[in-house]
Design an enzyme around this catalytic site. Structure first.
Site, PDB file in Angstrom:
ATOM      1  N   GLU A  76       0.846  -1.199   0.000  1.00 42.68           N
ATOM      2  CA  GLU A  76       0.000   0.000   0.000  1.00 42.68           C
ATOM      3  C   GLU A  76       0.877   1.243   0.000  1.00 42.68           C
ATOM      4  OE1 GLU A  76      -3.264   2.132   3.008  1.00 42.68           O
ATOM      5  OE2 GLU A  76      -2.889  -0.026   3.134  1.00 42.68           O
ATOM      6  N   GLU A  80      -2.637  10.611   3.041  1.00 41.92           N
ATOM      7  CA  GLU A  80      -3.721  10.700   4.013  1.00 41.92           C
ATOM      8  C   GLU A  80      -3.720  12.105   4.625  1.00 41.92           C
ATOM      9  OE1 GLU A  80      -3.746   6.375   6.050  1.00 41.92           O
ATOM     10  OE2 GLU A  80      -1.823   7.407   6.136  1.00 41.92           O
TER      11      GLU A  80
END
Length: 387
Positions: A76, A80
Site C-alpha cells: 500500500e 492521508e
C-alpha cells in the site's frame, strides 16, 4: 483504508467478505471508491479539496487488493490528509509485510490548510523510488530499500473519507461537525516506461468526473474496526464535474449542496531535493542535522532518478551557508556543467541564505550532481522550479 494493522492487539484480520456484514451497523456513513483495474509503476496526479474536522481523514492511495486477509503480504502507498488542526497536516506512507502489525514508513508533513481550497497531489512510483508532491513541490522521496523493492504487485486506486477511532493519531472525532466532504476535481495516470526512465502518455488516462464511470470505478460497501462509519454507496456523488465523497450521519447520506469552485491555478512544476539524500558521493563530506557540510574542492554529491516534469528553463535555488567568500560549485548533468554559482559569506556556518541561478533542462528522469569547484560551504536543500 484498511488500517487494522495499526492496533497492536490484533492477531488476525477480518476478510473482506466479513466487512460487508457490518453495513447499517454504525451510526455514521463514509465513502470510498476503488478502481476495477489494477496498476503498478506510474505517475498518479490528483486535484482535490479535503475535509476539515478532528478525527476525519481524506485520502488517496494505492492498495493491493486482499492485503488485509490473513498473513497475505500487504502492499500500500498512501496520501492521508488529517482533518484536525484545520487540515494542516498530511501523512505519506508505505505499508508492507506479512506479519501483523505490518511494517510502515510514516512521514508527517505540515503545511497551510489543505481544506481551504483545491490542491494538486502527485504520487510517483517507480522500480527505484517513490516520491510525493504537493502543488508541484516534492515533499518526500524514498530511494530504494525495502519500501520500494517490496512493492511487486499491481494495486488498485482508491479514494476515501472516513472517521478514525484512534484519537492519538488523527484527533478525537466529534460527530457534530457532520456532514463533511472531500471534493475531487480529477485524477490522471501516466504509466512508467522503464526503457526511457520516464512517465509516458501511452496507456495514460484522465477522469474529470463528468460522470461516475462504472467501467473504471466501484463503490465500497464495507467497514473495518478502526472506522466509526460504514462505507455507504449513497455517499459517493458526482456533481458539476466533481467527485464528492461524503461523511454523514445515518439517514442523511448524499450531497445536495454546491460544489466549491476550483479557482486555483496549477503552480509551476518544481522539484525539491534534500541535499543529504544523495545516491553517490565523491570525497568525505559530512551529513549532520539534515545538511551536508565540510565540503572541499573536488568533492561532489550525485542525485539519481530526478524527474524533471517539463522541458524548459528552471530557476534552481540552493539553501547554503558559508564563512568564506571563495566557495563555488557547479550543477552537473551526466558530466556536463549546467551552471556555476558562487556562495556568499553568509556570516557563519550556521547562517543560511538562498541563492539561485537559471539553467536549461529537458523533461524526464535523470541524474544531477553538485560539484565543488572550491570548498567551504554547507548546503541544506535544492529546489528546481520551471519559469
Amino acid at each position: 483504508m484498511l488500517k487494522l494493522s495499526r492496533l497492536l492487539g490484533w492477531s488476525a484480520l477480518l476478510a473482506a467478505s466479513l466487512f460487508a456484514t457490518s453495513l447499517q451497523a454504525k451510526p455514521y456513513k463514509a465513502a470510498e471508491i476503488y478502481s476495477k483495474q489494477t496498476y503498478k509503476y506510474g505517475r498518479y496526479e490528483v486535484r482535490m479539496k479535503v475535509a476539515k474536522g478532528s478525527g476525519v481523514l481524506s485520502t488517496f492511495f494505492t492498495y493491493k487488493n486482499g492485503s488485509e486477509i490473513g498473513n497475505t503480504f500487504w502492499e500500500e502507498i498512501d496520501i492521508e490528509v488529517f482533518g484536525k488542526n484545520n487540515a494542516t497536516q498530511w501523512q505519506s506512507n508505505v505499508i508492507i509485510g506479512s506479519n501483523r502489525p505490518t511494517t510502515k514508513t510514516e512521514g508527517l508533513h505540515t503545511t497551510s490548510s489543505l481544506g481551504d481550497g483545491y490542491h494538486t497531489y502527485v504520487l510517483e512510483w517507480t522500480p527505484s523510488y517513490i516520491a510525493w508532491y504537493v502543488d508541484g513541490g516534492q515533499v518526500r522521496r524514498i530511494n530504494g530499500g525495502q519500501f520500494v523493492t517490496s512493492l511487486t504487485s499491481n494495486q488498485d486506486i482508491r479514494f476515501n473519507i472516513w472517521a478514525a477511532n484512534i484519537a492519538e493519531w488523527v484527533g478525537a472525532f466529534d460527530p457534530n461537525i457532520l456532514p463533511v466532504y472531500q471534493f475531487v476535481n480529477y485524477i490522471e495516470y501516466k504509466p512508467y516506461n522503464a526503457s526511457t526512465n520516464s512517465f509516458t502518455t501511452t496507456g495514460s488516462w484522465r477522469d474529470d468526473f463528468n460522470s461516475f464511470d462504472t467501467n473504471r470505478w466501484n463503490k465500497a460497501n464495507w467497514t473495518f474496526a478502526e472506522n466509526y462509519a460504514d462505507f455507504d454507496t449513497n455517499n459517493v456523488v458526482v456533481k458539476d464535474g466533481t467527485l464528492v465523497l461524503a461523511l454523514t450521519k445515518e439517514g442523511a447520506t448524499g450531497f445536495n449542496g454546491t460544489v466549491p469552485a476550483d479557482g486555483g491555478s496549477t503552480p509551476a512544476p518544481s522539484v525539491f531535493i534534500e541535499a543529504e539524500s544523495f545516491n553517490q558521493v565523491g570525497g568525505s563530506v559530512t551529513v549532520s542535522g539534515g545538511t551536508v557540510g565540510y565540503i572541499d574542492a573536488g568533492e561532489w554529491m550525485k542525485y539519481n532518478n530526478i524527474n524533471i516534469p517539463a522541458t524548459g528553463t528552471y530557476k534552481v535555488e540552493y539553501r547554503v551557508a558559508s564563512a568564506v567568500t571563495t566557495a563555488q560549485f557547479t550543477l552537473d548533468k551526466s558530466g556536463v556543467g549546467l551552471g556555476t554559482i558562487s556562495v556568499p559569506n553568509t556570516g557563519g556556518w550556521g547562517t543560511y541564505t538562498t541563492i539561485s541561478h537559471n539553467v536549461s533542462l529537458t523533461a524526464g528522469v535523470q541524474s544531477l550532481a553538485i560539484y565543488a569547484n572550491t570548498g567551504g560551504f554547507n548546503i541544506d536543500w535544492i529546489k528546481l522550479t520551471k519559469i
